[in-house]
Design an enzyme around this catalytic site. Structure first.
Site, short mmCIF file in Angstrom:
data_model
loop_
_atom_site.label_atom_id
_atom_site.label_comp_id
_atom_site.label_asym_id
_atom_site.label_seq_id
_atom_site.Cartn_x
_atom_site.Cartn_y
_atom_site.Cartn_z
N HIS A 1 1.12 0.31 -10.20
CA HIS A 1 0.14 -0.39 -9.09
C HIS A 1 -0.09 -1.83 -10.02
CE1 HIS A 1 -2.84 0.09 -5.75
NE2 HIS A 1 -2.50 -1.22 -5.93
N GLU B 1 -2.25 8.50 -6.11
CA GLU B 1 -2.10 7.60 -7.29
C GLU B 1 -3.17 8.46 -8.33
OE1 GLU B 1 -2.55 3.68 -6.98
OE2 GLU B 1 -0.66 3.31 -5.90
N ARG C 1 0.85 -1.11 0.00
CA ARG C 1 0.09 0.15 0.12
C ARG C 1 0.90 1.02 0.12
NH1 ARG C 1 -4.53 -1.06 -1.85
NH2 ARG C 1 -5.36 0.79 -0.84
#
Length: 535
Positions: free
Chosen positions: A277, A258, A229
């Site tokens: 990601h 993000e 994370r």
């Protein structure tokens, strides 16, 4: 039922929801008022990391039953607000575990061997072989911060590649770590010993920024990999540590905010490998998490346990068939007890005797609480019942006894206040037929359904006939009845009537006016009518 999906999920999940007969609506990239409008009539909401599910969203969605996160992390969902509103929050932790673990391993190799950097230079026409001297993983020490599902899968894979494993996780036992081939150590020791440090913790107030300048200096070289994370690792501190040679390199797949763009500190450091990601971005993982969430939505709508619920009691699929009949029984016993007890309820006990005491009964206890609170007109379900009890200062206890004197299994819900405690016990007869078998110490055999009249009176002749006559005068049909007395003749008796029709207030008052009557309560168990207040 309407299912609103605000972040893209795999078509397999959409198709499964449609096959179940749900109205599936997609509204990607909505936020603000548009999100509130879209969720207003939704029964389920499916999100990934792109949608912020705040208290305002729950306020705007009165019919919401469940929020499904198609993935692991739920830091974008206000779970406390969900619980307050009685909404289940569920994720799909298993679907992308393998994908995330494999990406972590890939990123470890990429950082250790400078694969992306060498690739980019070769594509640009440079044969830069002499500029890259890689690091082998064999024989090195892997430090794992967070030995949960993904951390365990990473441990298995890198243990097989000859790495020595140390791990920090305050919530895992030494025995479990030993089985994975990892030595459980304190946080600082994990950092100091690690040649490669991989992070697998959720983002919480406790873990946010847990690895920053001081922690990176403890590593004294080596590589850091974060595919868990964003926000757990201080990104500016990490960029500075690699740029200054405090670390040999890093690989990062997740970021605090993000998407990242030009100017992000990690983008300007050559020895940092970054990906957008991608940890769960495999075809298998995306299909798995989408179908998992669809299945959990179906379970929530059917009133069945949601396997990965984060704020509601849940049980293993193999256990559910054994406890399922007791869920409704406990709720009914709670409803009866709450309606029979006078005064404010200050304590609730749910007790289990016999075979049921050997099972995982958390869901049954929550249902018992739900039954207690529903007659009080509180907005309650099995999700928020324990929290409501805590907020209102109601003491809740659960007890178990493996032996039962009279029944194979017995569930008892007791409600109490400063003056008295009243218990209602239920069991199952053949074929999962629920029965109430004790009320306030009286042995009965009552069918817990629909409309009931519970009368306590002096044990004298003619009382049952009197009550039957009053009911008959008002065209109230008796479907069944059971009479019991606690002591010998001449004491007190209790009678339970199952009725086909509601009992108005004036009928209850007429019965109570007889000097042989001690108490009369009209109960509704299925919400079929609200006529006839308790006296």
């Amino acid at each position: 039922m309407k299912v609103l999906i605000t972040d893209p999920i795999d078509d397999a999940g959409l198709e499964r929801l449609r096959e179940s007969g749900h109205d599936v609506e997609t509204a990607y990239d909505v936020e603000g008022q548009a999100l509130l409008d879209a969720v207003a009539d939704a029964n389920a909401l499916v999100v990934r990391s792109g949608t912020e599910v705040t208290e305002e969203v729950f306020d705007a969605a009165p019919d919401l039953v469940i929020v499904g996160r198609a993935g692991i992390g739920v830091d974008n969902i206000d779970i406390d607000a969900a619980t307050d509103h009685g909404v289940i929050v569920a994720n799909a932790p298993e679907g992308n575990v393998r994908a995330a673990a494999e990406h972590t391993v890939a990123m470890s190799f990429a950082a250790a061997r400078s694969i992306p950097q060498a690739h980019a230079r070769l594509k640009a026409g440079e044969w830069a072989k002499s500029d890259y001297l890689g690091t082998e993983l064999n024989g090195k020490t892997l430090g794992i911060v967070g030995l949960g599902r993904v951390g365990q899968e990473v441990a298995k894979r890198l243990d097989g590649l000859g790495m020595n494993l140390v791990a920090y996780d305050p919530y895992i036992s030494e025995e479990r770590a030993d089985r994975l081939g990892a030595e459980l150590v304190e946080f600082e020791a994990c950092l100091e010993q690690a040649d490669f440090l991989t992070v697998h913790t959720p983002l919480t107030p406790e873990t946010e920024g847990m690895i920053s300048t001081d922690e990176l200096e403890l590593m004294g070289g080596g590589f850091l990999v974060n595919c868990a994370r964003g926000g757990v690792v201080d990104e500016e501190a990490l960029a500075e540590a690699v740029d200054d040679g405090v670390l040999d390199g890093a690989a990062v797949d997740v970021f605090a905010n993000e998407p990242i763009s030009e100017g992000h500190p990690l983008l300007s450091v050559d020895d940092v490998v970054v990906t957008p990601h991608l940890g769960a971005s495999t075809e298998a993982a995306q299909e798995n998490v989408a179908t998992s969430i669809a299945d959990q939505i179906d379970a929530a709508f059917a009133g069945e346990p949601v396997m990965n619920a984060l704020n509601a009691p849940s049980v293993d699929e193999s256990v559910f068939p054994r406890i399922q009949p007791y869920i409704g029984l406990a709720e009914t016993a709670g409803k009866i007890g709450a309606q029979l007890l006078d005064g404010r309820i200050s304590e609730v006990e749910v007790a289990y005797e016999g075979d049921i005491a050997e099972e995982d009964v958390e869901l049954v206890t929550a249902s018992g609480l739900k039954g207690v609170f529903e007659p009080l007109e509180w907005q309650v379900n099995a999700v928020n019942a324990p929290q409501i009890a805590e907020e209102r200062g109601i003491d809740v206890t659960e007890s178990k006894r493996l032996q039962s004197d009279d029944f194979q299994s017995l569930v008892t819900v007791s409600v109490g206040n400063e003056d008295e405690t009243l218990s209602v016990s239920g069991t199952l007869f053949a074929g999962d037929d629920p029965r109430i078998v004790r009320i306030d110490g009286y042995r009965v055999d009552a069918i817990p359904h629909g409309k009931m009249l519970v009368a306590r009176n002096a044990d004298k002749p003619g009382v049952i006939g009197f009550i039957g006559s009053v009911l008959g005068e008002h065209d109230i049909n008796i479907a069944g009845m059971f009479n019991a007395r606690r002591d010998d003749r001449g004491g007190e008796a209790l009678t339970v009537y199952n009725l086909d029709d509601p009992v108005p207030d004036e009928v209850v008052e007429r019965i109570l006016a007889d000097d042989r009557m001690i108490a009369v309560k009209y109960l509704t168990l299925n919400g079929e009518d609200d006529e006839g207040e308790d006296e």
